[in-house]
Design a protein around this motif. Structure first.
Motif, PDB file in Angstrom:
ATOM      1  N   LEU A  70       0.836  -1.202   0.000  1.00  0.00           N
ATOM      2  CA  LEU A  70       0.000   0.000   0.000  1.00  0.00           C
ATOM      3  C   LEU A  70       0.870   1.251   0.000  1.00  0.00           C
ATOM      4  CD1 LEU A  70      -3.457   0.340   1.390  1.00  0.00           C
ATOM      5  CD2 LEU A  70      -1.943   2.296   1.548  1.00  0.00           C
ATOM      6  N   ILE A  71       1.938   1.228   0.801  1.00  0.00           N
ATOM      7  CA  ILE A  71       2.855   2.385   0.833  1.00  0.00           C
ATOM      8  C   ILE A  71       3.417   2.630  -0.566  1.00  0.00           C
ATOM      9  CG2 ILE A  71       4.977   3.353   1.852  1.00  0.00           C
ATOM     10  CD1 ILE A  71       4.568   1.346   4.193  1.00  0.00           C
ATOM     11  N   ARG A  94       5.582   9.873   4.481  1.00  0.00           N
ATOM     12  CA  ARG A  94       6.369  10.179   3.273  1.00  0.00           C
ATOM     13  C   ARG A  94       5.987  11.541   2.705  1.00  0.00           C
ATOM     14  NH1 ARG A  94       7.799   4.788  -0.285  1.00  0.00           N
ATOM     15  NH2 ARG A  94       8.662   3.643   1.487  1.00  0.00           N
ATOM     16  N   TYR A  95       4.702  11.842   2.802  1.00  0.00           N
ATOM     17  CA  TYR A  95       4.241  13.147   2.294  1.00  0.00           C
ATOM     18  C   TYR A  95       4.862  14.268   3.134  1.00  0.00           C
ATOM     19  CZ  TYR A  95       1.123  17.019   1.220  1.00  0.00           C
ATOM     20  OH  TYR A  95       0.633  18.239   0.853  1.00  0.00           O
ATOM     21  N   ASN A 143       7.601  14.148   4.772  1.00  0.00           N
ATOM     22  CA  ASN A 143       9.047  14.227   4.507  1.00  0.00           C
ATOM     23  C   ASN A 143       9.367  14.625   3.069  1.00  0.00           C
ATOM     24  OD1 ASN A 143       9.413  13.337   7.104  1.00  0.00           O
ATOM     25  ND2 ASN A 143       9.559  11.187   6.509  1.00  0.00           N
ATOM     26  N   LYS A 144       8.320  14.989   2.335  1.00  0.00           N
ATOM     27  CA  LYS A 144       8.458  15.418   0.932  1.00  0.00           C
ATOM     28  C   LYS A 144       9.015  14.331   0.012  1.00  0.00           C
ATOM     29  CE  LYS A 144       8.536  20.407   1.640  1.00  0.00           C
ATOM     30  NZ  LYS A 144       7.934  20.396   2.935  1.00  0.00           N
ATOM     31  N   GLU A 145       8.809  13.056   0.408  1.00  0.00           N
ATOM     32  CA  GLU A 145       9.175  11.957  -0.496  1.00  0.00           C
ATOM     33  C   GLU A 145       7.992  11.698  -1.427  1.00  0.00           C
ATOM     34  OE1 GLU A 145      10.578   8.465   1.811  1.00  0.00           O
ATOM     35  OE2 GLU A 145      10.808   9.950   3.395  1.00  0.00           O
ATOM     36  N   TYR A 146       6.784  11.990  -0.947  1.00  0.00           N
ATOM     37  CA  TYR A 146       5.554  11.864  -1.734  1.00  0.00           C
ATOM     38  C   TYR A 146       4.919  13.244  -1.861  1.00  0.00           C
ATOM     39  CZ  TYR A 146       4.983   6.722  -1.931  1.00  0.00           C
ATOM     40  OH  TYR A 146       5.099   5.392  -2.211  1.00  0.00           O
ATOM     41  N   PHE A 147       4.101  13.408  -2.926  1.00  0.00           N
ATOM     42  CA  PHE A 147       3.422  14.685  -3.144  1.00  0.00           C
ATOM     43  C   PHE A 147       1.912  14.450  -3.169  1.00  0.00           C
ATOM     44  CE2 PHE A 147       7.744  14.975  -4.579  1.00  0.00           C
ATOM     45  CZ  PHE A 147       8.173  16.110  -3.907  1.00  0.00           C
ATOM     46  N   LEU A 148       1.178  15.507  -3.508  1.00  0.00           N
ATOM     47  CA  LEU A 148      -0.283  15.399  -3.457  1.00  0.00           C
ATOM     48  C   LEU A 148      -0.805  14.260  -4.336  1.00  0.00           C
ATOM     49  CD1 LEU A 148      -2.706  16.689  -2.116  1.00  0.00           C
ATOM     50  CD2 LEU A 148      -2.847  18.295  -4.014  1.00  0.00           C
ATOM     51  N   ALA A 149      -0.179  14.046  -5.488  1.00  0.00           N
ATOM     52  CA  ALA A 149      -0.646  12.988  -6.397  1.00  0.00           C
ATOM     53  C   ALA A 149      -0.617  11.626  -5.706  1.00  0.00           C
ATOM     54  CB  ALA A 149       0.241  12.953  -7.643  1.00  0.00           C
ATOM     55  N   GLU A 150       0.457  11.348  -4.971  1.00  0.00           N
ATOM     56  CA  GLU A 150       0.568  10.062  -4.275  1.00  0.00           C
ATOM     57  C   GLU A 150      -0.458   9.967  -3.135  1.00  0.00           C
ATOM     58  OE1 GLU A 150       3.319  11.805  -5.054  1.00  0.00           O
ATOM     59  OE2 GLU A 150       4.632  10.434  -6.154  1.00  0.00           O
ATOM     60  N   LEU A 151      -0.677  11.128  -2.477  1.00  0.00           N
ATOM     61  CA  LEU A 151      -1.670  11.162  -1.395  1.00  0.00           C
ATOM     62  C   LEU A 151      -3.045  10.788  -1.972  1.00  0.00           C
ATOM     63  CD1 LEU A 151      -0.871  12.010   1.458  1.00  0.00           C
ATOM     64  CD2 LEU A 151      -1.778  14.274   1.013  1.00  0.00           C
TER      65      LEU A 151
END
Ligand code: B12
Length: 220
Positions: free
Chosen positions: A9-10, A48-49, A51-59
């Motif tokens: 899932l991550i 992750r979001y 820590n800025k590893e993920y962005f809104l799209a991944e959220l």
């Protein structure tokens, strides 16, 4: 150690997540266990979001994937009680400024399964609408689902307005959602806080049970 389901899932591995959920459901595994592994994945996506590893799209992708997984899990959570078993009324809302609803929706499902009549006001709900609905429906419980810090003041506003209207003591108020703590509960003036929907349902069941006992003894 996170499970394979949590890790997939991550990583937003949609096919792997959905096929594992289906497989484990078919094997008769406890649906809440599967759900909790998915929820843990969402918490990690949130990290992750942050820590800025993920962005809104991944959220957004994670939200859609989680919704798909819970839609597969929900029908296996149990038998819905019939109308004669209705235990109490509850209003649920995600307050103004916040559109997160995955946790609120799962809580609504679990409460309905236990025989509660659930009035789900949805997301981004203004404090005045909540107050109006409390006046109209006269519920036993009000539940706020909060995932953003900007919700604290509008939730407090609802409770302050209920106090002014003399309605505060007629119902119990719960607050839940990943960012809530006991401090949030005390700040807004709620009665109960949790980050676990099952505990919220348990709280409602215990209070309804004691209300029935008091009534049977001739109390209010
Ligand atoms: C998925 C997600 C989204 C999705 C939401 C999809 C949807 N339909 O809900 C989308 C992409 C839309 C989104 C948007 C945003 N998000 Co967001 N999101 C998340 C994420 C990753 C998961 C949330 C989730 O659904 N978890 C799974 C559910 C099941 O868990 P839960 O809600 O906690 O619910 C459980 C319990 O708490 C309990 N429960 C829940 N409510 C209640 C109520 C009661 C009464 C009870 C008893 C129990 C209960 O029951 C559930 C099961 O046990 C979190 C990370 C996190 N750690 O939570 C960030 C997070 C909440 N988002 C965050 C942010 C910043 C945003 C955005 C502002 C991003 C942006 N720049 O636009 C926007 C906000 C938009 C808005 N105005 O609301 C931050 C919030 C930070 C803060 N402190 O305010 C988080 C914490 C990420 C982070 N670490 O930075 N997000």
């Amino acid at each position: 150690m996170s499970s394979r389901l949590t890790k997939n899932l991550i990583e937003l591995e949609r096919d792997q997540v959905l096929s594992e959920v289906e497989e484990r459901i078919n094997k008769g595994e406890d649906p809440m266990k599967i759900f909790n592994e998915c929820k843990e994945g969402m918490e990690k996506v949130g990290e992750r979001y942050k820590n800025k590893e993920y962005f809104l799209a991944e959220l957004m992708l994670s939200g859609d994937l989680f919704r798909e997984a819970t839609e597969m899990i929900e029908p296996h959570l149990g038998e819905k009680k019939t109308e004669g078993d209705i235990k109490g009324k509850i209003i649920l809302a995600t307050i103004q400024g916040d559109i997160h609803d995955l946790g609120k929706d799962i809580l609504a499902t679990l409460l309905k399964l236990e025989g509660f009549e659930v009035y789900d006001l949805g997301v981004d709900v203004s404090p005045d609408i909540v107050v109006e609905k409390v006046k109209e429906i006269q519920p036993d419980f009000l539940g706020f689902s909060a995932l953003l810090t900007v919700t604290f003041d509008p939730m407090k506003e609802v409770i302050d307005k209920l106090k002014e209207a003399g309605l505060r003591d007629k119902l119990k108020i719960m607050v839940g959602g990943g960012i809530t703590t006991m401090l949030v509960k005390d700040y807004i003036g709620a009665d109960f806080q949790t980050i676990d929907a099952v505990q919220g349902v348990q709280y409602c069941l215990e209070l309804i049970k004691s209300k029935v006992v008091v009534k049977a003894r001739g109390g209010i």
